[in-house]
Design a protein around this motif. Structure first.
Motif, PDB file in Angstrom:
ATOM      1  N   THR A   1      58.452 106.389 109.438  1.00 26.40           N
ATOM      2  CA  THR A   1      57.733 106.041 108.220  1.00 26.40           C
ATOM      3  C   THR A   1      57.716 107.255 107.319  1.00 26.40           C
ATOM      4  OG1 THR A   1      56.328 104.533 109.444  1.00 26.40           O
ATOM      5  CG2 THR A   1      55.546 105.207 107.285  1.00 26.40           C
ATOM      6  N   LEU A   2      57.992 107.043 106.032  1.00 29.88           N
ATOM      7  CA  LEU A   2      57.939 108.120 105.053  1.00 29.88           C
ATOM      8  C   LEU A   2      56.646 108.000 104.263  1.00 29.88           C
ATOM      9  CD1 LEU A   2      61.537 107.906 103.570  1.00 29.88           C
ATOM     10  CD2 LEU A   2      60.679 109.580 105.197  1.00 29.88           C
ATOM     11  N   PHE A   3      55.984 109.121 104.055  1.00 28.21           N
ATOM     12  CA  PHE A   3      54.771 109.155 103.239  1.00 28.21           C
ATOM     13  C   PHE A   3      54.980 110.110 102.072  1.00 28.21           C
ATOM     14  CE2 PHE A   3      53.240 107.954 107.429  1.00 28.21           C
ATOM     15  CZ  PHE A   3      52.409 106.884 107.123  1.00 28.21           C
ATOM     16  N   PHE A   4      54.571 109.690 100.886  1.00 25.14           N
ATOM     17  CA  PHE A   4      54.618 110.541  99.701  1.00 25.14           C
ATOM     18  C   PHE A   4      53.235 110.569  99.090  1.00 25.14           C
ATOM     19  CE2 PHE A   4      58.969 109.334 100.218  1.00 25.14           C
ATOM     20  CZ  PHE A   4      59.678 110.481  99.827  1.00 25.14           C
ATOM     21  N   TRP A   5      52.864 111.702  98.568  1.00 30.76           N
ATOM     22  CA  TRP A   5      51.605 111.784  97.862  1.00 30.76           C
ATOM     23  C   TRP A   5      51.758 112.751  96.691  1.00 30.76           C
ATOM     24  CZ3 TRP A   5      52.649 114.115 102.447  1.00 30.76           C
ATOM     25  CH2 TRP A   5      52.522 115.500 102.497  1.00 30.76           C
TER      26      TRP A   5
ATOM     27  N   ALA B   1      65.676 108.588 101.436  1.00 26.40           N
ATOM     28  CA  ALA B   1      66.189 107.321 101.967  1.00 26.40           C
ATOM     29  C   ALA B   1      67.538 107.533 102.649  1.00 26.40           C
ATOM     30  CB  ALA B   1      66.317 106.292 100.855  1.00 26.40           C
ATOM     31  N   GLU B   2      68.398 108.339 102.034  1.00 25.57           N
ATOM     32  CA  GLU B   2      69.700 108.617 102.639  1.00 25.57           C
ATOM     33  C   GLU B   2      69.545 109.401 103.939  1.00 25.57           C
ATOM     34  OE1 GLU B   2      71.829 110.594  99.532  1.00 25.57           O
ATOM     35  OE2 GLU B   2      72.014 108.762  98.333  1.00 25.57           O
TER      36      GLU B   2
ATOM     37  N   LYS C   1      64.832 110.718  92.353  1.00 30.01           N
ATOM     38  CA  LYS C   1      65.803 111.622  92.976  1.00 30.01           C
ATOM     39  C   LYS C   1      65.357 111.979  94.390  1.00 30.01           C
ATOM     40  CE  LYS C   1      68.066 116.066  92.307  1.00 30.01           C
ATOM     41  NZ  LYS C   1      68.208 117.252  91.457  1.00 30.01           N
ATOM     42  N   VAL C   2      64.072 112.298  94.548  1.00 27.63           N
ATOM     43  CA  VAL C   2      63.541 112.632  95.867  1.00 27.63           C
ATOM     44  C   VAL C   2      63.594 111.412  96.784  1.00 27.63           C
ATOM     45  CG1 VAL C   2      61.438 113.305  97.106  1.00 27.63           C
ATOM     46  CG2 VAL C   2      62.074 114.471  94.987  1.00 27.63           C
TER      47      VAL C   2
END
Length: 52
Positions: A46-50, A31-32, A25-26
């Motif tokens: 650039t997207l970063f997730f942790w 992305a949208e 969901k996140v």
């Protein structure tokens, strides 16, 4: 992201499935947002997730 969504129904553990659904969901939202902003500004990000 599509690959993750395609196999989500194969996840047997309810806790893992719920975590994956929240993550997806996140990711969909980000992305949208990224697509909209990239179209407006013609820049790349650039997207970063942790996980903590």
């Amino acid at each position: 992201m599509a690959a993750h969504e395609a196999v989500l129904d194969r996840v047997d553990d309810p806790e893992v499935r719920e975590t994956a659904e929240v993550f997806l969901k996140v990711m969909r939202f980000e992305a949208e947002e990224w697509e909209q902003e990239a179209d407006e500004s013609r820049r790349s990000d650039t997207l970063f997730f942790w996980c903590a």
